[in-house]
Write an enzyme that holds these catalytic residues in place. Structure first.
Site, PDB file in Angstrom:
ATOM      1  N   SER A 141       0.850  -1.191   0.000  1.00 49.91           N
ATOM      2  CA  SER A 141       0.000   0.000   0.000  1.00 49.91           C
ATOM      3  C   SER A 141       0.879   1.231   0.000  1.00 49.91           C
ATOM      4  O   SER A 141       2.017   1.212   0.482  1.00 49.91           O
ATOM      5  CB  SER A 141      -0.900   0.018   1.242  1.00 49.91           C
ATOM      6  OG  SER A 141      -1.569   1.258   1.382  1.00 49.91           O
ATOM      7  N   TYR A 154      -1.639  -0.811  10.316  1.00 53.02           N
ATOM      8  CA  TYR A 154      -1.785  -1.147   8.902  1.00 53.02           C
ATOM      9  C   TYR A 154      -0.597  -0.610   8.102  1.00 53.02           C
ATOM     10  O   TYR A 154       0.012  -1.328   7.297  1.00 53.02           O
ATOM     11  CB  TYR A 154      -3.094  -0.559   8.383  1.00 53.02           C
ATOM     12  CG  TYR A 154      -3.334  -0.737   6.902  1.00 53.02           C
ATOM     13  CD1 TYR A 154      -3.951  -1.873   6.410  1.00 53.02           C
ATOM     14  CD2 TYR A 154      -2.966   0.258   5.989  1.00 53.02           C
ATOM     15  CE1 TYR A 154      -4.182  -2.031   5.049  1.00 53.02           C
ATOM     16  CE2 TYR A 154      -3.194   0.114   4.638  1.00 53.02           C
ATOM     17  CZ  TYR A 154      -3.800  -1.038   4.170  1.00 53.02           C
ATOM     18  OH  TYR A 154      -4.027  -1.194   2.825  1.00 53.02           O
TER      19      TYR A 154
END
Length: 287
Positions: A141, A154
């Site tokens: 990501s 995350y």
């Protein structure tokens, strides 16, 4: 050019929705036989019906090593081997500060986003060596590249995926197994709603909202959709990328090029804001 994955066998985790679903559809269209892994059994069985003989569904909780091993084993028993692994299953958590982190939440995020990726590569490598090589693709990501794009657990996990992909590439590339990561930007999927604990139906509605408004968030005025990531995965899975390993491909509509002022003419640079009154006017002009 169709048929870029003819003769290849792929395993895709998180395959029943979002990026995973888009990748199953594209890989199948390009000739691959696919083991689609997820915990959404009804959607998984529907995939088998849509692509009879070409897609097999495997119930796979990626926090369980036995499930990962069984899903990869299915690629060999059903289709004869393994050429591509797309470690895509994922989830996010709420936007919390470091002071709010819990041991349970941190371990849960890392079990899905980091440990599962490592275990997927562990069980895929021997099968790919039997085939003379292969391609491993890991979903990272832009949150793993810069602050401000995701919760702390995350984001840290996704940074780990980027570096783990590089280290794994160093170890596996001599066996002709390429390892790369994809760093999606703002992609319209249900992960946003799921991170808030919303029911799947409501999370899907939130994905539609992201699709409707995403074009405003980055320089390229187009909402990011799962197919954008699927196409990147197709490149990394195909023989077009035989000389590519140990890197990460950013697919984000340009959102990470710089602050909004760098691409939105309506926004003034923070330097201009601070220094504007201090910079003398050009010669010949009144101050």
């Amino acid at each position: 050019m169709a048929g870029r994955l003819d003769g290849k066998v792929a395993v895709i985790t998180g395959a029943a929705s979002g990026i995973g679903l888009g990748t199953v559809e594209l890989f199948a269209a390009e000739g691959a036989r696919v083991v689609a892994c997820d915990i959404q059994d009804e959607k998984g069985r529907m995939l088998e019906q849509r692509f009879k003989g070409q897609v097999r569904y495997a119930h796979c909780d990626v926090t369980q090593e036995a499930d990962i091993a069984a899903a990869l084993g299915l690629a060999k028993s059903e289709f004869g081997g393994l050429d591509v692994l797309f470690n895509n299953a994922g989830i996010s958590d709420r936007m919390t500060s470091i002071a709010e982190v819990t041991t349970e939440g941190w371990d849960w995020i890392f079990s899905i986003l980091v440990r599962a990726v490592a275990l997927g590569m562990k069980h895929a490598a021997p099968l790919m060596i039997e085939r003379g090589g292969g391609s491993i693709i890991n979903t990272a990501s832009i949150a793993g590249l810069q602050a401000g794009y995701g919760p702390i657990a995350y984001s840290t996990a996704k940074a780990g995926v980027i570096h783990m992909s590089r280290v794994a590439a160093a170890q596996l590339s001599p066996q002709k197994i390429r390892v790369n990561a994809i760093c999606p930007g703002l992609i319209a999927t249900s992960i946003f709603g799921a991170s808030f604990g919303l029911p799947r139906e409501v999370a899907d509605q939130m994905a539609a909202m992201v699709a409707a408004n995403g074009a405003k968030a980055q320089p390229i005025p187009k909402a990011g959709v799962p197919d954008d990531i699927a196409k990147a995965a197709l490149y990394l899975a195909s023989d077009d990328s035989l000389f590519v390993s140990g890197t990460h491909l950013v697919v984000d509509g340009g959102i990470t090029v710089g602050g909004r002022h760098s691409w939105d003419t309506a926004m003034e640079s923070p330097f201009a804001t601070i220094l504007g009154d201090l910079v003398p006017p050009p010669a010949g002009q009144a101050g």
